[in-house]
Design an enzyme around this catalytic site. Structure first.
Site, PDB file in Angstrom:
ATOM      1  N   LYS A   1       0.871  -1.191   0.000  1.00  0.00           N
ATOM      2  CA  LYS A   1       0.000   0.000   0.000  1.00  0.00           C
ATOM      3  C   LYS A   1       0.899   1.230   0.000  1.00  0.00           C
ATOM      4  O   LYS A   1       2.022   1.189   0.486  1.00  0.00           O
ATOM      5  CB  LYS A   1      -0.872   0.025   1.251  1.00  0.00           C
ATOM      6  CG  LYS A   1      -2.105   0.893   1.125  1.00  0.00           C
ATOM      7  CD  LYS A   1      -3.197   0.144   0.399  1.00  0.00           C
ATOM      8  CE  LYS A   1      -4.480   0.893   0.313  1.00  0.00           C
ATOM      9  NZ  LYS A   1      -5.575   0.029  -0.135  1.00  0.00           N
TER      10      LYS A   1
HETATM   11  P1  NAD Z   1     -12.719   7.536  -3.418  1.00  0.00           P
HETATM   12  O1  NAD Z   1     -11.665   8.551  -3.331  1.00  0.00           O
HETATM   13  O2  NAD Z   1     -13.281   7.187  -4.742  1.00  0.00           O
HETATM   14  O3  NAD Z   1     -13.940   7.947  -2.450  1.00  0.00           O
HETATM   15  C1  NAD Z   1     -13.743   8.267  -1.119  1.00  0.00           C
HETATM   16  C2  NAD Z   1     -15.006   8.883  -0.580  1.00  0.00           C
HETATM   17  O4  NAD Z   1     -14.853   9.124   0.832  1.00  0.00           O
HETATM   18  C3  NAD Z   1     -15.345  10.230  -1.209  1.00  0.00           C
HETATM   19  O5  NAD Z   1     -16.739  10.306  -1.428  1.00  0.00           O
HETATM   20  C4  NAD Z   1     -14.913  11.231  -0.139  1.00  0.00           C
HETATM   21  O6  NAD Z   1     -15.624  12.442  -0.206  1.00  0.00           O
HETATM   22  C5  NAD Z   1     -15.272  10.457   1.118  1.00  0.00           C
HETATM   23  N1  NAD Z   1     -14.585  10.975   2.310  1.00  0.00           N
HETATM   24  C6  NAD Z   1     -13.285  11.327   2.444  1.00  0.00           C
HETATM   25  N2  NAD Z   1     -13.060  11.822   3.674  1.00  0.00           N
HETATM   26  C7  NAD Z   1     -14.237  11.761   4.342  1.00  0.00           C
HETATM   27  C8  NAD Z   1     -14.653  12.131   5.652  1.00  0.00           C
HETATM   28  N3  NAD Z   1     -13.804  12.665   6.514  1.00  0.00           N
HETATM   29  N4  NAD Z   1     -15.961  11.918   5.989  1.00  0.00           N
HETATM   30  C9  NAD Z   1     -16.843  11.394   5.096  1.00  0.00           C
HETATM   31  N5  NAD Z   1     -16.497  11.030   3.841  1.00  0.00           N
HETATM   32  C10 NAD Z   1     -15.217  11.206   3.471  1.00  0.00           C
HETATM   33  O7  NAD Z   1     -12.135   6.229  -2.686  1.00  0.00           O
HETATM   34  P2  NAD Z   1     -12.598   4.712  -2.843  1.00  0.00           P
HETATM   35  O8  NAD Z   1     -11.699   4.071  -3.815  1.00  0.00           O
HETATM   36  O9  NAD Z   1     -14.063   4.653  -3.010  1.00  0.00           O
HETATM   37  O10 NAD Z   1     -12.190   4.128  -1.409  1.00  0.00           O
HETATM   38  C11 NAD Z   1     -13.038   4.249  -0.266  1.00  0.00           C
HETATM   39  C12 NAD Z   1     -12.621   3.196   0.759  1.00  0.00           C
HETATM   40  O11 NAD Z   1     -12.708   1.887   0.170  1.00  0.00           O
HETATM   41  C13 NAD Z   1     -11.198   3.312   1.288  1.00  0.00           C
HETATM   42  O12 NAD Z   1     -11.143   2.860   2.623  1.00  0.00           O
HETATM   43  C14 NAD Z   1     -10.435   2.345   0.403  1.00  0.00           C
HETATM   44  O13 NAD Z   1      -9.228   1.894   0.997  1.00  0.00           O
HETATM   45  C15 NAD Z   1     -11.459   1.238   0.293  1.00  0.00           C
HETATM   46  N6  NAD Z   1     -11.268   0.332  -0.835  1.00  0.00           N
HETATM   47  C16 NAD Z   1     -11.245   0.808  -2.114  1.00  0.00           C
HETATM   48  C17 NAD Z   1     -11.097  -0.096  -3.167  1.00  0.00           C
HETATM   49  C18 NAD Z   1     -11.147   0.339  -4.603  1.00  0.00           C
HETATM   50  O14 NAD Z   1     -11.182  -0.525  -5.478  1.00  0.00           O
HETATM   51  N7  NAD Z   1     -11.189   1.626  -4.920  1.00  0.00           N
HETATM   52  C19 NAD Z   1     -10.941  -1.465  -2.902  1.00  0.00           C
HETATM   53  C20 NAD Z   1     -10.990  -1.901  -1.576  1.00  0.00           C
HETATM   54  C21 NAD Z   1     -11.158  -0.996  -0.558  1.00  0.00           C
END
Ligand code: NAD
Length: 438
Positions: free
Chosen positions: A124
């Site tokens: 990561k």
């Molecule tokens: P992203 O950047 O597309 O979306 C993140 C979202 O979280 C946004 O809507 C943002 O506004 C919101 N956010 C950020 N800070 C915040 C806060 N303080 N309070 C409320 N909302 C907040 O990211 P993503 O890829 O959707 O990832 C989201 C989560 O899922 C993370 O924990 C990431 O590690 C996990 N994840 C993502 C993937 C993937 O394929 N993208 C896979 C597994 C896990």
């Protein structure tokens, strides 16, 4: 220099878990690994090896900003374990990125990949800055300098980054292009698999963008079967409406689950009649947040957590559900789209209150699973159809859900611990067969 970048910090000003004392995320994951080792009784050395990452890479690199000034950025890449294959895991661009969090998330990736039986270890990384505070050209230069600075530490057979919070397929295309330009002419096409989550035309796979949400929905449907719960007519609330949150909401809506409240870094919205997740997704694509969306009523964070619904999907950041939030939530299921959204204390409150949890390492593993499909297609110069990708993902998610549920039943432990136990058993078996060098 401190952990902070020399530039680019802004605060959301939101009352969130991040404004509380620093959440020691890596310690939490170390404890889960420790407990998982006890459940399946692996030799002590497995516990010792998994307790720390193999490599911790920190790079400081200069970037020319649009106004001509030069700013220094700090990037991380943590390589936790590569027993089963190359390190694999996302790159996060967010102002909250720390070395500690990257270590936690890399360790979780080791567990997640082993759990899904993928030939990968865990990694990561990321940069501590707000990607929304720079121009597109600056973002491209930051991305390219970061991946250039990582040099041979990454590669299609070494360490394979992917999108995470604040990064997307466009950023992966720049990352791939940067890496391609560092190898000889004849090797360029062979290194497409250096990152996954690329745009489809640039070597990505169909189905990757929605994969994490799709995988989460497969877990939710299995849970619903186990509990005799009708998804049609149910309600959900979603925190974080980026890649994971928006796709989960959209796919669940097709099964008749209504999105009644949603929040992101700009605030929270409530609509008992239900939001149209597709329209909201389009709006967020154009405006980068839900702020100003012309439907629903603005509510505070606390009010959001108190809304009665059937399913809560945390899909933002870690440490969002502590004791207070655990007491506030009025749902039947917390389906963890985000990594580490529940603190251990928050989890205990939820479980004591009879609220089920689909744990992150299982529930959001659809993303890395389809990343693996992308990597395989790149290796073989193939393009699979969406149906093929979806079918494979569905089988993989459902099979793993069953393995975790069986382990939880046999060992009388939580689903979270069971997921760690299944993964660690697999890792332990390989260490037992290969033993330790020299
Ligand atoms: P992203 O950047 O597309 O979306 C993140 C979202 O979280 C946004 O809507 C943002 O506004 C919101 N956010 C950020 N800070 C915040 C806060 N303080 N309070 C409320 N909302 C907040 O990211 P993503 O890829 O959707 O990832 C989201 C989560 O899922 C993370 O924990 C990431 O590690 C996990 N994840 C993502 C993937 C993937 O394929 N993208 C896979 C597994 C896990």
């Amino acid at each position: 220099m401190s952990e902070e970048n020399a530039t680019l910090s802004s605060s959301t000003g939101l009352p969130s878990a991040s404004s509380k004392p620093r959440y020691e995320f890596f310690k939490v994951i170390q404890k889960y690994i420790d407990e998982g080792c006890s459940v399946v009784d692996v030799p002590e050395y497995v516990r010792t090896i998994l307790s720390q990452p193999k490599n911790e890479i920190i790079v400081n690199f200069p970037v020319r900003m649009d106004d001509g000034s030069i700013k220094l950025f700090k990037g991380y890449r943590i390589q936790h374990n590569n027993l089963l294959g190359p390190y694999k895991g996302g790159m996060r661009f967010h102002e909250s990125v720390t070395l500690d969090d990257a270590k936690a998330l890399a360790a979780m990736m080791t567990i997640k990949c082993a759990l899904m039986n993928l030939p990968y270890g865990g990694g990561k990384g990321g940069i501590k800055f707000n990607p929304n505070s720079v121009s597109r050209t600056e973002l491209q230069r930051v991305t390219r300098r970061f991946f250039h600075a990582l040099g041979a530490n990454i590669g299609p057979e070494t360490d394979i980054p992917a999108p995470d919070v604040g990064t997307d397929s466009r950023i992966m295309a720049w990352a791939m292009d940067t890496y391609m330009n560092s190898v000889s002419q004849g090797d360029k096409q062979a290194v497409k698999g250096v990152v996954t989550g690329k745009p489809v035309a640039s070597g990505g796979t169909l189905g990757r963008e929605k994969a994490t949400g799709q995988g989460l929905v497969h877990c939710i449907t299995e849970w619903a079967k186990d509990c005799n719960f009708q998804l049609g007519g149910a309600t959900m609330t979603v925190q974080g409406f980026g890649n994971v949150g928006s796709h989960t909401a959209a796919i669940l809506s097709k099964l008749g689950v209504s999105l009644i409240a949603v929040g992101d870094h700009t605030g929270y919205l409530y609509n008992p009649e239900g939001f149209n997740p597709y329209k909201l997704q389009e709006y967020v694509k154009r405006n980068r947040s839900i702020d100003g969306y012309p439907a629903g009523k603005k509510v505070g964070r606390e009010e959001f957590f108190k809304i009665k619904a059937d399913i809560f999907v945390p899909a933002a950041l870690e440490g969002q559900i502590g004791i207070e939030e655990g007491q506030m939530l009025q749902v039947r299921l917390v389906a963890e789209g985000a990594n580490g959204p529940c603190t251990p204390e928050g989890e205990k409150v939820l479980l004591d209150r009879g609220i089920d949890i689909l744990p992150d390492t299982l529930a959001n593993s659809g993303g890395v699973t389809v990343s693996y499909y992308e990597w395989v297609q790149n290796k073989r110069s193939e393009s699979w159809t969406l149906e093929e990708v979806d079918e494979r993902l569905e089988k993989a998610m459902k099979r793993t859900y069953r393995e975790v549920a069986d382990m939880a039943r046999d060992k009388k432990c939580s689903m979270r611990l069971a997921a760690y136990a299944v993964a660690i058993q697999r890792i332990g078996q390989v260490y037992a067969e290969r033993e330790i060098f020299p």
